[in-house]
Design a protein around this motif. Structure first.
Motif, PDB file in Angstrom:
ATOM      1  N   GLU A   1       0.830  -1.209   0.000  1.00  0.00           N
ATOM      2  CA  GLU A   1       0.000   0.000   0.000  1.00  0.00           C
ATOM      3  C   GLU A   1       0.864   1.258   0.000  1.00  0.00           C
ATOM      4  OE1 GLU A   1      -2.334  -0.672   3.454  1.00  0.00           O
ATOM      5  OE2 GLU A   1      -3.796  -1.969   2.434  1.00  0.00           O
ATOM      6  N   THR A   2       1.962   1.230   0.761  1.00  0.00           N
ATOM      7  CA  THR A   2       2.870   2.373   0.793  1.00  0.00           C
ATOM      8  C   THR A   2       3.533   2.577  -0.561  1.00  0.00           C
ATOM      9  OG1 THR A   2       3.328   1.967   3.144  1.00  0.00           O
ATOM     10  CG2 THR A   2       4.864   3.405   1.957  1.00  0.00           C
ATOM     11  N   ALA A   3       3.940   1.482  -1.175  1.00  0.00           N
ATOM     12  CA  ALA A   3       4.566   1.570  -2.497  1.00  0.00           C
ATOM     13  C   ALA A   3       3.605   2.207  -3.507  1.00  0.00           C
ATOM     14  CB  ALA A   3       4.994   0.188  -2.972  1.00  0.00           C
ATOM     15  N   VAL A   4       2.361   1.772  -3.531  1.00  0.00           N
ATOM     16  CA  VAL A   4       1.377   2.287  -4.476  1.00  0.00           C
ATOM     17  C   VAL A   4       1.073   3.762  -4.217  1.00  0.00           C
ATOM     18  CG1 VAL A   4      -1.058   2.120  -5.155  1.00  0.00           C
ATOM     19  CG2 VAL A   4       0.354   0.068  -5.028  1.00  0.00           C
ATOM     20  N   SER A   5       1.133   4.169  -2.959  1.00  0.00           N
ATOM     21  CA  SER A   5       0.842   5.570  -2.631  1.00  0.00           C
ATOM     22  C   SER A   5       1.837   6.530  -3.276  1.00  0.00           C
ATOM     23  CB  SER A   5       0.840   5.769  -1.108  1.00  0.00           C
ATOM     24  OG  SER A   5       2.167   5.695  -0.568  1.00  0.00           O
ATOM     25  N   LEU A   6       3.026   6.032  -3.624  1.00  0.00           N
ATOM     26  CA  LEU A   6       4.021   6.868  -4.298  1.00  0.00           C
ATOM     27  C   LEU A   6       3.718   7.024  -5.792  1.00  0.00           C
ATOM     28  CD1 LEU A   6       7.313   5.506  -2.678  1.00  0.00           C
ATOM     29  CD2 LEU A   6       6.082   7.605  -2.109  1.00  0.00           C
ATOM     30  N   GLU A   7       2.883   6.169  -6.329  1.00  0.00           N
ATOM     31  CA  GLU A   7       2.476   6.180  -7.732  1.00  0.00           C
ATOM     32  C   GLU A   7       3.637   5.939  -8.701  1.00  0.00           C
ATOM     33  OE1 GLU A   7       0.261   9.736  -8.515  1.00  0.00           O
ATOM     34  OE2 GLU A   7      -1.366   9.161  -7.173  1.00  0.00           O
ATOM     35  N   PRO A   8       4.419   4.868  -8.490  1.00  0.00           N
ATOM     36  CA  PRO A   8       5.461   4.533  -9.474  1.00  0.00           C
ATOM     37  C   PRO A   8       4.824   4.061 -10.777  1.00  0.00           C
ATOM     38  CG  PRO A   8       5.210   2.747  -7.911  1.00  0.00           C
ATOM     39  CD  PRO A   8       4.348   3.875  -7.404  1.00  0.00           C
ATOM     40  N   ASP A   9       5.604   4.107 -11.846  1.00  0.00           N
ATOM     41  CA  ASP A   9       5.102   3.664 -13.145  1.00  0.00           C
ATOM     42  C   ASP A   9       5.050   2.148 -13.248  1.00  0.00           C
ATOM     43  OD1 ASP A   9       5.162   6.409 -14.424  1.00  0.00           O
ATOM     44  OD2 ASP A   9       7.257   6.177 -13.842  1.00  0.00           O
ATOM     45  N   HIS A  10       5.894   1.495 -12.479  1.00  0.00           N
ATOM     46  CA  HIS A  10       6.081   0.050 -12.603  1.00  0.00           C
ATOM     47  C   HIS A  10       6.414  -0.507 -11.235  1.00  0.00           C
ATOM     48  CE1 HIS A  10       7.948  -3.752 -13.920  1.00  0.00           C
ATOM     49  NE2 HIS A  10       7.499  -3.530 -15.140  1.00  0.00           N
ATOM     50  N   ILE A  11       5.893  -1.679 -10.916  1.00  0.00           N
ATOM     51  CA  ILE A  11       6.200  -2.358  -9.655  1.00  0.00           C
ATOM     52  C   ILE A  11       6.512  -3.816  -9.955  1.00  0.00           C
ATOM     53  CG2 ILE A  11       5.364  -3.040  -7.378  1.00  0.00           C
ATOM     54  CD1 ILE A  11       3.494  -0.669  -7.384  1.00  0.00           C
ATOM     55  N   SER A  12       7.643  -4.297  -9.441  1.00  0.00           N
ATOM     56  CA  SER A  12       7.998  -5.715  -9.546  1.00  0.00           C
ATOM     57  C   SER A  12       7.919  -6.324  -8.158  1.00  0.00           C
ATOM     58  CB  SER A  12       9.418  -5.876 -10.108  1.00  0.00           C
ATOM     59  OG  SER A  12       9.522  -5.319 -11.396  1.00  0.00           O
ATOM     60  N   CYS A  13       7.166  -7.406  -8.028  1.00  0.00           N
ATOM     61  CA  CYS A  13       6.969  -8.069  -6.739  1.00  0.00           C
ATOM     62  C   CYS A  13       7.483  -9.501  -6.828  1.00  0.00           C
ATOM     63  CB  CYS A  13       5.495  -8.073  -6.352  1.00  0.00           C
ATOM     64  SG  CYS A  13       4.772  -6.430  -6.169  1.00  0.00           S
TER      65      CYS A  13
END
Length: 377
Positions: A177-189
């Protein structure tokens, strides 16, 4: 279109879960190594099998590439662009650890053509960062992300790891949730996986640390897909999510079984039908290159059938899967006839789906992808 990978094996310290060719090095070793990588590019361009390749991407990975000066990154990019053929505007990615970048550093490399930065956040809880043996803090992750935005990096990725020792599903949810709040263009999990050679694997075997249960990891994986899709991210590969149009072109080339050229110690190249791998020893790599020789220590030639099977495994990692007609035209094999009952059984079990001439992993299949894909090797 081919991709180019440049390996920078330097880190401030070795993370306990890492099995890559990486570690600390002296300033003199770094200088000699980077010189050797640039020289390897010049030598590679003289080889007939490589000189005709057209590249669409450069990926500078590690290790931690940003432990070297920005001018060294720029020199590598400039040498690559001047030495090889590139089509259009190439995607140029640099991996970065949060504690190693500043706004000035990122502005310099962006001005040189870097248009994608992958930040090794790994987690948004200091407890998680400690468990993973990371050098940075959550505040440094946020600062690095803000620096990338200030430098106008067009595509910013956050790398995250889940399933670390002692992590609960609730902690993972909060981190994501914290990662998404920054609004990155791409997320790798990435689910934490441990090779036997790593320090953390030894700690797990000795009972010094305990990993989450399979049930807990399953819940974490379920949350990834549900939450990121609700947040507007498209899942295009098992571990990768992005805002529309922000996929990593370099990695898609791998999954589409495209050609790629690896520069540096331990780097792997695939120029069909040949695959070759450089020596992992830095001193040997430098010695060979400065002696005007190739650094590859291993090579193999893949036959048509082996290439077909590998292409199947790679393509099924992507959510769009395989368009059977085009696949047959490209590889000369009918996938359904080739695998026969194996594919039919996995469709029946709910791991694969066949719709409109396209074969792809179901959501259930993605949960056990390694097991499913191993049956198609």
């Amino acid at each position: 279109m081919a991709g180019m990978y440049i390996h920078i094996p330097f880190c401030t310290k070795k993370c306990p879960y890492c099995d890559f060719v990486s570690g600390p090095a002296s300033p003199e070793t770094k200088k000699r190594y980077l010189h050797a990588v640039r020289q390897e590019m010049l030598l590679a361009a003289e080889r007939p099998m490589l000189s005709g390749l057209h590249f669409g991407s450069i990926f500078i990975g590690g290790g931690t590439p940003t432990t070297v000066q920005a001018e060294e990154i720029i020199s590598l990019v400039d040498t690559a662009l001047e030495t090889f053929l590139f089509s259009g505007t190439p995607e140029i990615t640099v991996e970065a650890n949060p504690e190693t970048v500043s706004p000035a550093y990122l502005r310099e490399i962006v001005c040189a053509g870097v248009n994608r930065v992958s930040i090794g956040a790994q987690d948004f809880a200091d407890k998680g960062l400690a468990a993973l043996g990371r050098n940075h803090t959550v505040d440094q992750v946020v600062a690095a992300y803000d620096a990338a935005r200030a430098a106008k990096v067009p595509n910013v990725n956050l790398d995250l790891i889940y399933g670390w020792p002692g992590q609960s599903p609730e902690e993972w949810m909060k981190s994501l949730e914290t990662a998404v709040s920054l609004e990155p263009d791409h997320i790798s999990c990435y689910e934490l996986t441990l090779e036997d050679c790593t320090a953390m694997a030894g700690e797990v075997a000795a009972g010094q640390v305990v990993l989450p249960s399979e049930r807990e990891v399953y819940a974490m994986t379920e949350f990834v897909e549900e939450f990121l899709q609700e947040a507007g991210y498209e899942q295009y590969e098992i571990s990768n999510f992005c805002k529309p149009g922000m996929e990593c072109r370099h990695n898609i080339n791998y999954w589409e079984n495209g050609a790629y050229l690896g520069m540096g110690a331990g780097a792997v190249s695939f120029v069909p039908p040949k695959r070759f791998e450089n020596t992992e020893k830095l001193s040997r790599f430098i010695e060979l290159i400065f002696g005007g020789k190739r650094a590859s220590m291993y090579a193999e030639t893949l036959g048509p059938e082996a290439r077909f099977r590998e292409a199947v495994i790679l393509a099924l990692r992507m959510n769009r899967g395989i368009e059977l007609r085009k696949f047959r035209l490209r590889w000369g094999y009918d996938l359904m006839l080739y695998y026969g009952d194996r594919v039919s059984e996995m469709i029946g079990a709910g791991f694969l789906n066949l719709t409109g001439g396209r074969l792809y992993l179901t959501r259930q299949g993605r949960r056990v992808a390694n097991s499913v894909l191993s049956r198609l090797v």
